[in-house]
Design a protein around this motif. Structure first.
Motif, PDB file in Angstrom:
ATOM      1  N   ILE A   1       6.108   7.869  13.597  1.00  0.00           N
ATOM      2  CA  ILE A   1       6.775   9.073  13.099  1.00  0.00           C
ATOM      3  C   ILE A   1       6.624   9.159  11.578  1.00  0.00           C
ATOM      4  N   VAL A   2       6.856   8.024  10.933  1.00  0.00           N
ATOM      5  CA  VAL A   2       6.885   8.003   9.464  1.00  0.00           C
ATOM      6  C   VAL A   2       5.496   8.246   8.863  1.00  0.00           C
ATOM      7  N   ILE A   3       4.464   7.600   9.400  1.00  0.00           N
ATOM      8  CA  ILE A   3       3.121   7.720   8.810  1.00  0.00           C
ATOM      9  C   ILE A   3       2.619   9.164   8.828  1.00  0.00           C
ATOM     10  N   PRO A   4       2.654   9.889   9.983  1.00  0.00           N
ATOM     11  CA  PRO A   4       2.227  11.290   9.943  1.00  0.00           C
ATOM     12  C   PRO A   4       3.130  12.156   9.068  1.00  0.00           C
ATOM     13  N   ALA A   5       4.427  11.810   9.014  1.00  0.00           N
ATOM     14  CA  ALA A   5       5.351  12.587   8.171  1.00  0.00           C
ATOM     15  C   ALA A   5       4.949  12.483   6.696  1.00  0.00           C
ATOM     16  N   VAL A   6       4.733  11.276   6.235  1.00  0.00           N
ATOM     17  CA  VAL A   6       4.341  11.069   4.834  1.00  0.00           C
ATOM     18  C   VAL A   6       2.975  11.697   4.555  1.00  0.00           C
ATOM     19  N   SER A   7       2.050  11.564   5.504  1.00  0.00           N
ATOM     20  CA  SER A   7       0.708  12.118   5.326  1.00  0.00           C
ATOM     21  C   SER A   7       0.765  13.636   5.175  1.00  0.00           C
ATOM     22  N   LEU A   8       1.555  14.305   6.001  1.00  0.00           N
ATOM     23  CA  LEU A   8       1.667  15.763   5.926  1.00  0.00           C
ATOM     24  C   LEU A   8       2.331  16.205   4.622  1.00  0.00           C
ATOM     25  N   ILE A   9       3.317  15.464   4.168  1.00  0.00           N
ATOM     26  CA  ILE A   9       3.967  15.806   2.892  1.00  0.00           C
ATOM     27  C   ILE A   9       2.981  15.687   1.736  1.00  0.00           C
ATOM     28  N   VAL A  10       2.229  14.584   1.722  1.00  0.00           N
ATOM     29  CA  VAL A  10       1.247  14.374   0.650  1.00  0.00           C
ATOM     30  C   VAL A  10       0.179  15.472   0.656  1.00  0.00           C
ATOM     31  N   ILE A  11      -0.372  15.769   1.832  1.00  0.00           N
ATOM     32  CA  ILE A  11      -1.413  16.796   1.930  1.00  0.00           C
ATOM     33  C   ILE A  11      -0.853  18.170   1.570  1.00  0.00           C
ATOM     34  N   GLY A  12       0.369  18.462   2.018  1.00  0.00           N
ATOM     35  CA  GLY A  12       0.985  19.747   1.696  1.00  0.00           C
ATOM     36  C   GLY A  12       1.155  19.949   0.203  1.00  0.00           C
ATOM     37  N   ILE A  13       1.642  18.925  -0.488  1.00  0.00           N
ATOM     38  CA  ILE A  13       1.812  19.016  -1.943  1.00  0.00           C
ATOM     39  C   ILE A  13       0.457  19.169  -2.628  1.00  0.00           C
ATOM     40  N   GLN A  14      -0.569  18.464  -2.116  1.00  0.00           N
ATOM     41  CA  GLN A  14      -1.905  18.586  -2.691  1.00  0.00           C
ATOM     42  C   GLN A  14      -2.450  20.007  -2.529  1.00  0.00           C
TER      43      GLN A  14
END
Length: 384
Positions: A353-366
């Motif tokens: 749950i955590v890994i895709p959550a963090v990945s989506l946040i990082v990509i979204g901000i980028q």
């Protein structure tokens, strides 16, 4: 009468060989009844090369800024000829046999490159590393990156029409001038052709100015910087596809091959690979826009079609949705933790749950940051 041909020789302490080069070039002009001139672009010689050039009726252009490219640019800019032929003043190239170059220029070709591998390389004329590694590899990359059918990217004997040279607009100052000349001509869709030429051992007793590793790197760096497709886009897409596919598989179940199990730790690395790949693709877009707005790269046919869909507002919406999805997953992960009274969790479950959550946040901000930066770079186009 209009000068038809200007023969330009870059020079830095070439007193041992300069005179024979000028004499060969003069003889070529006389025998073929060509109205031409010989220009020596001197880059600060201290061995009397300037005097030798003047004694042999050559035009001397004193170039204060150091560099092979600077010398050639100064010589070309001062040239009066309709056609320009450049060659090193070390007596390695035969200035008495320039007819193949001039003939192709007269036929309407814009840039004529010598091919030493087809014409013949005298024993000892080219260092082993240059002959079997440097030239073949860099020429292969040049052909691959820019789809240019030239097999000897770094031959120092070449001809160009004055009109084409002005379109090419070379900016580099060092040895990479040779690569930029061909690349820019290709990007401008000019007619490029190569002719066989010979290379013999130069007549100097000192070491050549060319530095194998540093100058080789300058050529490679230039080829990469002027090919954002191969530097950013292609590696980025490969990393994104591989990282995303592997992450999607690992989100549901581990992968077991024999006794080896790929689980959440592999998921972490595959997600990171997808993020890095995404960054590569973003850099491709920014580099492409910057290169075009600064007139470093020509605008391709697909440029307007592709980039008209990339707008600040769309980017902000997509970035917001990706970030929001990541935050919702994070909230869900927090909820799972709460149900366990904030105690130790099953790592294999929660990390999915955590890994895709963090990945989506990082990509979204980028995506949000990219959209703002992209819009700033594209302001010049909007003004035009």
């Amino acid at each position: 009468m209009e000068v038809e041909l200007s023969i330009v020789m870059p020079c830095l302490n070439e007193a041992e060989t300069l005179e024979i080069c000028i004499q060969k070039a003069s003889k070529f002009l006389q025998i073929n009844n060509i109205l031409g001139e010989i220009i020596v672009a001197d880059n600060g010689s201290t061995d009397g090369s300037q005097k030798i050039a003047l004694t042999n009726n050559a035009v001397v252009i004193n170039v204060a800024q150091k560099g092979y490219g600077n010398a050639l640019k100064a010589g070309f800019n001062a040239a009066k000829g309709k056609y320009l032929i450049m060659g090193d003043a070390d007596d390695s190239y035969d200035f008495s046999n320039l007819n193949p170059f001039l003939k192709k220029l007269r036929e309407g070709n814009d840039l004529v490159i010598g091919n030493r591998f087809k014409g013949g390389i005298e024993k000892g004329a080219m260092p082993f590393l240059h002959k079997y590694l440097g030239n073949p590899v860099l020429s292969f990359l040049g052909k691959l990156f820019f789809k240019i059918k030239i097999n000897d990217f770094h031959c120092g004997l070449r001809g160009v029409s004055k009109e084409a040279y002005q379109k090419i607009n070379v900016k580099t100052t060092g040895m990479e001038f040779a690569s930029e000349m061909i690349v820019n001509a290709s990007l401008q869709n000019l007619k490029i052709i190569e002719v066989p030429t010979t290379l013999k051992k130069d007549g100097r007793t000192r070491k050549p100015h060319l530095k194998t590793w540093s100058d080789g790197w300058r050529h490679l760096r230039f080829l990469l910087l002027f090919s954002p497709n191969w530097l950013f886009l292609i590696p980025g897409l490969l990393m994104m596809i591989l990282g995303s596919l592997l992450s999607l598989i690992l989100l549901f179940n581990p992968i077991q091959i024999g006794t080896i199990i790929f689980d959440i730790h592999t998921l972490l690395f595959s997600s990171s690979l997808a993020i890095v790949g995404f960054q590569f693709v973003m850099f491709y877009g920014l580099t492409k826009v910057f290169g075009i707005t600064q007139n470093l790269l020509p605008k391709s046919k697909r440029y307007d079609t592709v980039f008209k869909y990339i707008q600040l507002e769309k980017g902000l919406i997509i970035g917001f949705l990706l970030t929001l999805t990541g935050l919702l997953l994070s909230v869900y992960g927090f909820y799972v933790w709460q149900n366990h009274n904030f105690k130790a969790l099953q790592v294999r479950e929660t990390m999915r749950i955590v890994i895709p959550a963090v990945s989506l946040i990082v990509i979204g901000i980028q995506v949000v940051l990219f959209s703002f930066f992209f819009s700033i770079l594209d302001l010049k186009n909007e003004k035009n």
